[in-house]
Enzyme design. Structure first.
Site, PDB file in Angstrom:
ATOM      1  N   ARG B  58      38.129 -38.322  -2.588  1.00 16.82           N
ATOM      2  CA  ARG B  58      36.861 -37.601  -2.653  1.00 16.82           C
ATOM      3  C   ARG B  58      37.166 -36.140  -2.937  1.00 16.82           C
ATOM      4  NH1 ARG B  58      38.656 -34.272   0.288  1.00 16.82           N
ATOM      5  NH2 ARG B  58      36.590 -33.334   0.453  1.00 16.82           N
ATOM      6  N   ASP B 250      30.273 -29.111  -5.755  1.00 17.02           N
ATOM      7  CA  ASP B 250      30.228 -30.371  -6.497  1.00 17.02           C
ATOM      8  C   ASP B 250      29.547 -30.210  -7.849  1.00 17.02           C
ATOM      9  OD1 ASP B 250      30.466 -31.207  -3.498  1.00 17.02           O
ATOM     10  OD2 ASP B 250      31.202 -32.870  -4.712  1.00 17.02           O
TER      11      ASP B 250
END
Lengths: 359, 359
Positions: B58, B250
């Site tokens: 991740r 992100d």
């Protein structure tokens, strides 16, 4: 005389954190919730002190009641042992002292112990009479708190907009009080008026009282609740899902600064950034006019294990440092109003809080 | 050609999230940290897609690299099966599509898959040659990210005041990137210059990446770190313990709005309320100039079990509702600067970000 009146019981939540019984104090073990509903009987003042320290019972008003009941247990113990009156009183004072050293932040404990101390200080000539008076005082403290929560609920519910999304932090509910709750009392009353409100509960790390306790007591009473992580409040408010914030308090100073569970201050800042009104619900016994500002409130720091482990499993690397203040202080400037049993205090709190005590 | 240059490796953290090997992709299982350091070998594009969905790997830049490596695994698989070139390419496109559907928010995945797609689209006449080019491109993406993190570290370190307290959220470290990290790259570089800085890590509920990953990788590299609950940032800042905030991202839109792990927005609001500068560190691959504002960023909502259970134990009552957005958007107005490999973009970001792409 050992139980609350049926009329009061019927008014309240199904959930009851503690109750004085002939055997001792029947305590709902809040460390076992929500997975286990387990009741313990606390029989001595020492056991009650430990129950407060280990948070079998927690929440500022409930700790006050527990402290008062602890003094009753001391008296019962000494009476059973047949202690002479002088020793009986000496033991009471020692136990008041012991109970007062369990947790430093919530002022309700000291308030309740002071009330019990005043009874001890009244002239009495027998252990039996003193025990009777202490029992009556402790039950009165419990009943008064219960009534105060009902009144807060009614005052507070008038503030909640129709269909509002409401967020609360930690557990300021029936479990944290003599019954009904402070912040959750407002929510209960609001829900009774308007079942379209939507309740969000912060999980409240590190001890997860929002997840473990608030969701449990609201589900028990049939009030729908959405659980969120503490760090989702910004996202919720930005999405327009929250119109009202209400939390409890552990100590409120003369200027309105409010100590409450860690993360309350974060929530207050987030609310202000989104123009969502932030309310505190607390009985007068939480207000400490002897302190000028929140900087004077002693903040308990608890064990690092509350942060480093969850369910006994380590959640971080070994060799890490920790910081675990159990409370933070929300400055009065973030608070739209303080909901008490005598009405809603508005800024400037210096004046409005003082006035509540005059009335 | 299957490994990174030793020179780059020596520059970095001891921690490496993923590596292309002759056997597949060697992945550090981030769901097992910090209690177990376990490496897995991912051998197919399908396994890689699952590894991204289940968060074995991740972090926006690491997901991009993992996606690129996933395309290489697709090519290797088809070559081993001896597929004709047309089917080989068809399978590549199917796997690119599959990998692109794993997680919606971090743009680096789409950026990396687009780069791989461009290689697929170039005229080639053999599977072997295409595999070679895809491998080279994936390693270049990894190495470029590594270099970008080093550069971000150097740029960002210049911003950190001497002896500063720094707080970060989630894990934007070596584990989240090709190595070194974005936000933690800034912290690594700052610590190399000034070992008196003090690092605080938000635990980052619900998945606890700050607790589980950030503390682990900092301890591995000998950088002292203090773990706090997400809701302690207000208390820390009010006590004057924090002078600098740095987080990863992100996706960053053309106006500077930044999607990052849930709770980042809360932290930004808390920082602004205390006049503590809030920085974002991210490579250009995180900046999505095709989106005007953060409102256009798709926010992944993950399973309720991330909130309702910890270590497989239920932490709330049954019958509760949940809300679990994995990310939030911090408006540009809260961001003092965006630290990239090409320098630090300052507000107004509309201009400063666009300029970075021209240079």
């Amino acid at each position: 005389m050992d139980t609350l009146s049926p009329a009061l019981k019927s008014l309240s939540s199904k959930v009851q954190a503690l109750e004085l019984t002939p055997d001792g104090v029947r305590l709902l073990d809040q460390t076992a919730l929500p997975n286990e509903v387990r009741y313990l009987t606390i029989r001595t003042a020492g056991e009650m002190a430990d129950a407060i320290i280990t948070m079998l019972v927690r929440g500022a008003p409930a700790i006050g009641i527990a402290g008062a009941y602890g003094v009753v247990l001391s008296a019962r113990e000494s009476q059973q042992k047949g202690l002479p009156f002088a020793e009986f009183k000496q033991q009471l004072l020692a136990d008041v002292d012991r109970l007062s050293k369990t947790r430093p932040t919530a002022v309700n404990l000291f308030w309740a112990l002071n009330a019990m101390q005043a009874v001890i200080d009244e002239p009495t000539d027998s252990s039996a009479k003193l025990l009777e008076r202490l029992t009556a005082k402790s039950l009165q403290i419990h009943q008064d708190d219960w009534k105060a929560c009902q009144a807060m609920g009614q005052h507070g519910a008038t503030l909640v907009p129709k269909g509002a999304g409401i967020i609360t932090h930690c557990n300021a509910g029936a479990l944290a009080t003599g019954g009904y709750g402070t912040a959750l009392g407002v929510i209960r009353s609001a829900f009774a008026n308007d079942p379209t409100i939507k309740v969000y509960a912060d999980e409240t790390r590190p001890r997860l009282q929002g997840a473990r306790l608030t969701t449990w007591e609201l589900v028990e009473d049939g009030i729908p609740v959405t659980l969120v992580s503490d760090n989702m409040s910004g996202s919720l408010m930005r999405d327009g899902k929250i119109q009202f914030v209400v939390v409890g308090a552990d100590r409120i100073t003369a200027n309105g600064d409010t100590a409450n569970k860690i993360g309350t201050y974060n929530l207050a800042i987030i609310a202000q950034a989104h123009q969502v009104p932030f309310y505190v619900a607390a009985p007068l016994s939480t207000i400490d006019l002897s302190l000028t500002t929140g900087q004077e409130i002693p903040i308990e720091e608890r064990d690092a294990s509350e942060i480093s482990t969850i369910n006994d499993e380590l959640i971080c690397a070994k060799g890490v440092d920790f910081y675990n203040p159990s409370f933070d202080v929300t400055p009065a400037s973030y608070i739209a109003g303080i909901i008490t049993e005598k009405g809603i205090a508005r800024p400037p709190f210096q004046e409005s809080l003082a006035k509540l005590f005059e009335a």
